[in-house]
Design a protein around this motif. Sequence first.
Motif, PDB file in Angstrom:
ATOM      1  N   ILE A 116      49.110  29.584  39.757  1.00 32.00           N
ATOM      2  CA  ILE A 116      48.019  28.812  40.242  1.00 32.00           C
ATOM      3  C   ILE A 116      47.188  28.225  39.073  1.00 32.00           C
ATOM      4  N   ARG A 117      46.627  29.405  38.388  1.00 35.83           N
ATOM      5  CA  ARG A 117      45.554  28.829  37.389  1.00 35.83           C
ATOM      6  C   ARG A 117      46.304  27.751  36.395  1.00 35.83           C
ATOM      7  N   TYR A 118      47.481  28.194  36.078  1.00 39.35           N
ATOM      8  CA  TYR A 118      48.347  27.321  35.218  1.00 39.35           C
ATOM      9  C   TYR A 118      48.659  25.720  35.678  1.00 39.35           C
ATOM     10  N   GLU A 119      49.051  25.775  36.940  1.00 44.03           N
ATOM     11  CA  GLU A 119      49.388  24.616  37.661  1.00 44.03           C
ATOM     12  C   GLU A 119      48.152  23.706  37.794  1.00 44.03           C
ATOM     13  N   LEU A 120      47.021  24.337  38.289  1.00 41.09           N
ATOM     14  CA  LEU A 120      46.073  23.352  38.557  1.00 41.09           C
ATOM     15  C   LEU A 120      44.933  23.240  37.475  1.00 41.09           C
ATOM     16  N   ASP A 121      45.332  23.901  36.296  1.00 39.95           N
ATOM     17  CA  ASP A 121      44.733  23.669  35.168  1.00 39.95           C
ATOM     18  C   ASP A 121      43.103  24.101  35.048  1.00 39.95           C
ATOM     19  N   ILE A 122      42.951  25.748  35.540  1.00 42.11           N
ATOM     20  CA  ILE A 122      41.730  26.162  35.786  1.00 42.11           C
ATOM     21  C   ILE A 122      41.436  26.619  34.442  1.00 42.11           C
ATOM     22  N   ASP A 123      40.160  26.234  34.045  1.00 43.63           N
ATOM     23  CA  ASP A 123      39.683  26.956  32.651  1.00 43.63           C
ATOM     24  C   ASP A 123      39.703  28.435  32.892  1.00 43.63           C
ATOM     25  N   ARG A 124      40.106  28.972  31.776  1.00 47.68           N
ATOM     26  CA  ARG A 124      40.197  30.675  31.783  1.00 47.68           C
ATOM     27  C   ARG A 124      38.878  30.846  32.195  1.00 47.68           C
ATOM     28  N   LEU A 125      37.716  30.641  31.465  1.00 50.07           N
ATOM     29  CA  LEU A 125      36.303  31.163  31.827  1.00 50.07           C
ATOM     30  C   LEU A 125      35.688  30.747  33.126  1.00 50.07           C
ATOM     31  N   TYR A 126      36.331  29.774  33.854  1.00 45.79           N
ATOM     32  CA  TYR A 126      35.824  29.539  35.200  1.00 45.79           C
ATOM     33  C   TYR A 126      36.679  30.509  36.128  1.00 45.79           C
ATOM     34  N   ALA A 127      38.163  30.632  35.610  1.00 47.52           N
ATOM     35  CA  ALA A 127      38.787  31.331  36.429  1.00 47.52           C
ATOM     36  C   ALA A 127      38.260  32.866  36.456  1.00 47.52           C
ATOM     37  N   ALA A 128      37.834  33.238  35.520  1.00 46.27           N
ATOM     38  CA  ALA A 128      37.296  34.744  35.473  1.00 46.27           C
ATOM     39  C   ALA A 128      36.143  34.808  36.451  1.00 46.27           C
ATOM     40  N   ALA A 129      35.157  33.866  36.361  1.00 44.13           N
ATOM     41  CA  ALA A 129      33.976  33.869  37.183  1.00 44.13           C
ATOM     42  C   ALA A 129      34.491  33.737  38.636  1.00 44.13           C
ATOM     43  N   ILE A 130      35.356  32.902  38.994  1.00 38.44           N
ATOM     44  CA  ILE A 130      35.742  32.921  40.369  1.00 38.44           C
ATOM     45  C   ILE A 130      36.492  34.253  40.964  1.00 38.44           C
ATOM     46  N   GLU A 131      37.193  34.816  39.949  1.00 35.92           N
ATOM     47  CA  GLU A 131      37.969  35.939  40.226  1.00 35.92           C
ATOM     48  C   GLU A 131      36.947  37.038  40.395  1.00 35.92           C
ATOM     49  N   ARG A 132      35.797  37.154  39.494  1.00 36.52           N
ATOM     50  CA  ARG A 132      34.801  38.215  39.684  1.00 36.52           C
ATOM     51  C   ARG A 132      34.012  37.861  41.077  1.00 36.52           C
ATOM     52  N   GLY A 133      33.714  36.734  41.531  1.00 35.29           N
ATOM     53  CA  GLY A 133      33.253  36.392  42.605  1.00 35.29           C
ATOM     54  C   GLY A 133      33.848  36.878  43.739  1.00 35.29           C
ATOM     55  N   ALA A 134      35.105  36.758  43.746  1.00 39.86           N
ATOM     56  CA  ALA A 134      36.122  37.175  44.858  1.00 39.86           C
ATOM     57  C   ALA A 134      36.076  38.541  45.008  1.00 39.86           C
ATOM     58  N   ARG A 135      36.426  39.317  43.797  1.00 40.18           N
ATOM     59  CA  ARG A 135      36.073  40.662  43.846  1.00 40.18           C
ATOM     60  C   ARG A 135      34.748  41.171  44.428  1.00 40.18           C
ATOM     61  N   ALA A 136      33.820  40.644  43.927  1.00 39.82           N
ATOM     62  CA  ALA A 136      32.495  41.158  44.626  1.00 39.82           C
ATOM     63  C   ALA A 136      32.295  40.873  46.089  1.00 39.82           C
ATOM     64  N   ARG A 137      32.903  39.734  46.576  1.00 40.24           N
ATOM     65  CA  ARG A 137      32.801  39.548  47.973  1.00 40.24           C
ATOM     66  C   ARG A 137      33.675  40.554  48.782  1.00 40.24           C
ATOM     67  N   HIS A 138      34.597  41.149  47.945  1.00 41.38           N
ATOM     68  CA  HIS A 138      35.575  42.035  49.024  1.00 41.38           C
ATOM     69  C   HIS A 138      35.587  43.542  48.704  1.00 41.38           C
ATOM     70  N   MET A 139      34.379  43.892  48.168  1.00 42.51           N
ATOM     71  CA  MET A 139      34.312  45.123  47.526  1.00 42.51           C
ATOM     72  C   MET A 139      33.859  46.146  48.855  1.00 42.51           C
ATOM     73  N   THR A 140      34.422  47.319  48.779  1.00 48.93           N
ATOM     74  CA  THR A 140      34.023  48.212  49.739  1.00 48.93           C
ATOM     75  C   THR A 140      33.123  49.171  49.373  1.00 48.93           C
ATOM     76  N   THR A 141      32.491  50.131  50.082  1.00 49.95           N
ATOM     77  CA  THR A 141      31.544  51.238  49.842  1.00 49.95           C
ATOM     78  C   THR A 141      32.339  52.242  48.860  1.00 49.95           C
TER      79      THR A 141
END
Length: 141
Positions: A116-141
């Motif tokens: 998806i990153r490749y096909e939608l031409d998502i900049d790698r730095l933006y992708a990393a930020a998006i991925e980190r946000g998703a990880r942070a939103r779905h953390m459990t204790t």
Amino acid sequence: MNDNIPHPLSPQDCLVAVMIAVSASDENIRTSELVKIQSTVNHLPIFADYDIDRMNTMAQTVFDLFEQEDGLDALFGLIRDNLPARLNETAYALACDVAAADGTLGDEELRLLEEIRYELDIDRLYAAAIERGARARHMTT
């Protein structure tokens, strides 16, 4: 392919298709992923005017495409043709949220996110930020 879909697909159809594709990528659609997709469609402003009944049509389209040899390429073709470029990062963010919803990322999901990153031409730095946000939103204790 499913002929019940009027063309072109709406941008919202494309976003739903991406989310369903990520959920279905490991051939095990989890309840937490379905809840995430439903919640996203119910709450995000981009889906305010979306016909919720289209979700079933989009799900069947994704499933039909995944049964074909070049189905993933066909899915990306539909998305590229019908999703405005300004929503590419939105699509990737929603894909990451669905992938993270069950607390695990399998190899199939990781490969699809990379595609998806490749096909939608998502900049790698933006992708990393998006991925980190998703990880942070779905953390459990």
